[in-house]
Scaffold this motif. Sequence first.
Motif, short mmCIF file in Angstrom:
data_model
loop_
_atom_site.label_atom_id
_atom_site.label_comp_id
_atom_site.label_asym_id
_atom_site.label_seq_id
_atom_site.Cartn_x
_atom_site.Cartn_y
_atom_site.Cartn_z
N PRO A 87 0.83 -1.20 0.00
CA PRO A 87 0.00 0.00 0.00
C PRO A 87 0.87 1.26 0.00
N LYS A 88 0.41 2.30 -0.69
CA LYS A 88 1.18 3.55 -0.84
C LYS A 88 1.72 4.06 0.48
N GLU A 89 0.87 4.04 1.51
CA GLU A 89 1.28 4.66 2.77
C GLU A 89 2.44 3.89 3.43
N ASN A 90 2.69 2.65 3.02
CA ASN A 90 3.80 1.90 3.61
C ASN A 90 5.10 2.03 2.82
N ARG A 108 8.26 3.48 4.18
CA ARG A 108 8.79 2.94 5.44
C ARG A 108 9.43 1.57 5.31
N THR A 142 4.81 -5.67 8.74
CA THR A 142 3.36 -5.77 8.82
C THR A 142 3.00 -7.21 9.21
#
Length: 416
Positions: A220-223, A226, A234
């Motif tokens: 997912p983009k938000e990860n 990081r 995750t």
Amino acid sequence: ARYAGVAALVVMAALVVIMFGAANASLAEAHRALKVEMAERERAEAALLQSQKMEAMGQLTGGVAHDFNNLLMVASSGMDLLERTEDPVRRERLKDGIRQAIERGASLTQQLLAFSRRSPLQPEVIDLPAQIEGMGVLLDRSLREDISAEVRMAPGLWPIEVDPAQLEVAMLNIALNARDAMPNGGKIVITAENVSDYRDARLAGDFVRLSIHDTGVGVPKENLARLFEPFFTTKGVGQGTGLGLSQVYGFTRASGGTVSIESEVGQGTTISLYIPRSRKIAPAAPPPSKAPVAASGRRKVLLVEDDNSVATLVGEMLHELGYGSTRADCAQAALEALDREGGFDLVFSDMVMPGEMNGIELAREIGRRRPGLPVLLTTGFSEAAAAATADGLRLLVKPYRIDRLAAELEATLAAR
Ligand code: ADP
Ligand code: MG
């Protein structure tokens, strides 16, 4: 009135001088205060960083202890069962399980060492296709049956200079992530090609791009930003340490390259390592040493090692390779054995040992007393390794497999 004017001037001048002095004094005062504050701040930041690292390590310990427990379980009960069963098929399966557990343990320690930066990088000019092919078995064993793997190497790949063991760990980390991202099976494609004149914000030049593509769940983009962070995971407790990609990142940066990720949720992920082209020429690949070759004639090794179980194991390996060995548990004991026994062809010594002398000092002393008697040192600590190579001593980095030991012993004897 004239005098009054002069007096006023004098008073004013005096006042100015006093004020200036005061201003000067307060400036110096402020400067000093600022310096103190800066030092204070630096200390606080260092302490914060350290405590963050400690906290991270603390979180990690739980996960790693859990992982180790499991694999020790597999190895030890595997051994028990191995002793009780005669069925050759079951024995093979048990041995496979044990070997896998050991490999997992080795890769975990590699990651931990890389994380605490104690693992020395030993760059070599390598032949990438041969290296990847050599990893086939390891990769196969770490993937599941519902995952197929394909390797596509472009012809005429430039040589690259990397630590082959670290490259293996990196590839394994990426492959394991791909496996985890494909719970219902899928495909991994490994490609390598030359990329001339690649540039990004930090790098420019000729690179070899090594990509690993999977058809998994994607990120997912938000990860995305990081993923390379140490401890970012995750996965559940005991499933992920979050150290895999941080090793990949650390390794490629230390090799003068960079990593990029492309991912589409539901489509898959491609991780690409850019490794700088080396101007050196890859050495001709040594013939694959399937079974360890026994040394010709029976040579005698003085084994210097403080840890009992390691010494026993290495003694066994030496025996397997056709060497006789005598063990000493510290440098002093080694020198005594040399005086007492004689007839040694080689000294194989640990570097970090209790006692007055470390491995390097022992090697120097042997050089004085017995010039011509070859010494091979071994360690897992990067500081010690750097010191040994700086001294021009021969070194075998721990942990090592029996065929590496065989090759190093032969090379050390040949260099005499
Ligand atoms: P770990 O595997 O222990 O979680 P890593 O550093 O190897 O730690 O990976 C960090 C995270 O990045 C994973 O938990 C996962 O969420 C994500 N990730 C890594 N590789 C992939 C991939 N190929 N596909 C999808 N997600 C991935
Ligand atoms: Mg991982």
